[in-house]
Write an enzyme that holds these catalytic residues in place. Structure first.
Site, PDB file in Angstrom:
ATOM      1  N   LYS A  51       0.838  -1.204   0.000  1.00 37.63           N
ATOM      2  CA  LYS A  51       0.000   0.000   0.000  1.00 37.63           C
ATOM      3  C   LYS A  51       0.869   1.249   0.000  1.00 37.63           C
ATOM      4  O   LYS A  51       0.584   2.217  -0.705  1.00 37.63           O
ATOM      5  CB  LYS A  51      -0.954  -0.014   1.216  1.00 37.63           C
ATOM      6  CG  LYS A  51      -2.058  -1.063   1.077  1.00 37.63           C
ATOM      7  CD  LYS A  51      -2.835  -1.268   2.370  1.00 37.63           C
ATOM      8  CE  LYS A  51      -3.788  -2.448   2.224  1.00 37.63           C
ATOM      9  NZ  LYS A  51      -4.498  -2.774   3.477  1.00 37.63           N
ATOM     10  N   GLN A  95      -4.535  -1.446   9.662  1.00 34.62           N
ATOM     11  CA  GLN A  95      -4.397  -2.751   9.011  1.00 34.62           C
ATOM     12  C   GLN A  95      -4.979  -3.847   9.907  1.00 34.62           C
ATOM     13  O   GLN A  95      -4.607  -3.969  11.064  1.00 34.62           O
ATOM     14  CB  GLN A  95      -2.914  -3.020   8.706  1.00 34.62           C
ATOM     15  CG  GLN A  95      -2.667  -4.327   7.975  1.00 34.62           C
ATOM     16  CD  GLN A  95      -3.264  -4.346   6.576  1.00 34.62           C
ATOM     17  OE1 GLN A  95      -3.171  -3.376   5.826  1.00 34.62           O
ATOM     18  NE2 GLN A  95      -3.896  -5.459   6.221  1.00 34.62           N
ATOM     19  N   ASP A 118     -11.052   2.920   4.206  1.00 33.11           N
ATOM     20  CA  ASP A 118     -11.378   1.496   4.039  1.00 33.11           C
ATOM     21  C   ASP A 118     -12.894   1.280   3.967  1.00 33.11           C
ATOM     22  O   ASP A 118     -13.355   0.176   3.667  1.00 33.11           O
ATOM     23  CB  ASP A 118     -10.814   0.681   5.216  1.00 33.11           C
ATOM     24  CG  ASP A 118      -9.550  -0.078   4.840  1.00 33.11           C
ATOM     25  OD1 ASP A 118      -9.258  -0.169   3.624  1.00 33.11           O
ATOM     26  OD2 ASP A 118      -8.851  -0.570   5.745  1.00 33.11           O
TER      27      ASP A 118
END
Ligand code: NDP
Length: 284
Positions: A51, A95, A118
């Site tokens: 990422k 994460q 997200d």
């Protein structure tokens, strides 16, 4: 036809990079994505590195906090609160999975919904359910882009079957298809006669996490198949669908790897750019 997620992600990344260059030339700030990684899970470390690299290629600044596995819930929530208030940070990503002692739901709920790139905050899930603007989880958003790339611009009236009902993939996928006027069925581990449901699907999205659970001969002729699953078998990655056998029936199918994975990362970049634009609007 195989739907090339790698190529689509590369093309869209170039468009994102161009949009970033444009905003910077107008005196607007470089989009900043804050990434929080707790612990030393090897897979998570690889995902975070990927990422970060993708961000840099698009001109987005990744700022990563690598925290020890024994970080307390309060320390993590305090950091999120600081990042929520930091106007130089546009997107925040924690994460997953987190170490077992941390409450993932509480952590997600602590993120400012307008920085929730997200798309996992309940406010954004509610916005999606109500077909309102908001952040959409990256994998299902990428799946829609892959279907469109395969030529399926209009999904009206098509029968879509989503296998898997996770908050991360299955449920938002079903919402996105519903918002595009498909007739949607969601299957899960308690579904009876999965094969019969799959056989009716004009659009099939498999997000289960079981190698080649969906047999090629279940697929309806002319179906569009998105295989989200990533499973490691004998050192190789395979999807949830028997790809080669499915190709005898499908009009288009995503490969594993090279389908949904690259598009998931690209959608994170697009969501971060969107977050930066949202904050420009707020401040103007
Ligand atoms: P989850 O484990 O959260 O959800 C799996 C879903 O599959 C559940 O809803 C479960 O049903 C259902 N399921 C399990 N077994 C069966 C079965 N035999 N028949 C029908 N349904 C079944 O997984 P995720 O949604 O997070 O991920 C799914 C897959 O996608 C994984 O392989 C993951 O690695 C991959 N993935 C890939 C991404 C990418 O970038 N390409 C991103 C995210 C995920 P129930 O709810 O009843 O338990």
């Amino acid at each position: 036809m195989r739907i090339d997620g790698k190529a689509l992600a590369a093309a869209r990344r170039e468009a994102t990079a161009e949009a970033v260059r444009r905003r910077v030339s107008q005196g607007l700030p470089v989009p900043v994505l804050a990434v929080i990684l707790v612990g030393d899970d090897p897979a998570s470390q690889v995902y975070v590195r990927n990422k970060e690299n993708a961000c840099r290629k698009a001109g987005i600044e990744p700022r990563t906090w690598r925290l020890p596995a024994d970080t307390s819930g309060k320390e993590l929530l305090d950091l999120i609160e600081t990042l929520n208030r930091d106007q130089s940070v546009h997107g925040i990503l924690v994460q997953m999975p987190l170490p077992a002692h941390l409450d993932e739901q509480a952590v997600i709920a602590a993120i400012d919904p307008d920085k929730d790139v997200d798309g996992l905050h309940p406010v954004n899930a509610g916005r999606l359910a109500n077909a309102l603007k908001g952040f959409v989880p990256c994998t299902p958003q990428g799946a829609i882009a892959l279907l469109e790339q395969a030529g399926l611009a209009d999904m009206t009236g098509l029968k879509a079957v989503v296998v898997g009902r996770s908050v991360l993939v299955g449920k938002p996928m079903a919402q996105l298809l519903l918002n595009r006027n498909a007739t949607v069925t969601i299957c899960h581990s308690r579904t009876k006669d999965l094969a019969a449901h799959v056989a009716e699907a004009d659009i099939l999205v498999a997000a289960v996490g079981q190698p080649e659970l969906i047999r090629g001969d279940w697929i309806k002729d002319g179906a569009y198949v998105i295989d989200v699953g990533i499973n490691r078998v004998d050192g190789h990655l395979v999807g949830d669908v028997q790809t080669e056998a499915a190709e005898n029936h499908a009009a288009a199918i995503t490969p594993v790897p090279g389908g949904c994975g690259p598009m998931t990362v690209q959608m994170l970049l697009e969501n971060t750019l969107l977050a930066a634009q949202l904050q420009d609007d707020r401040e103007s």
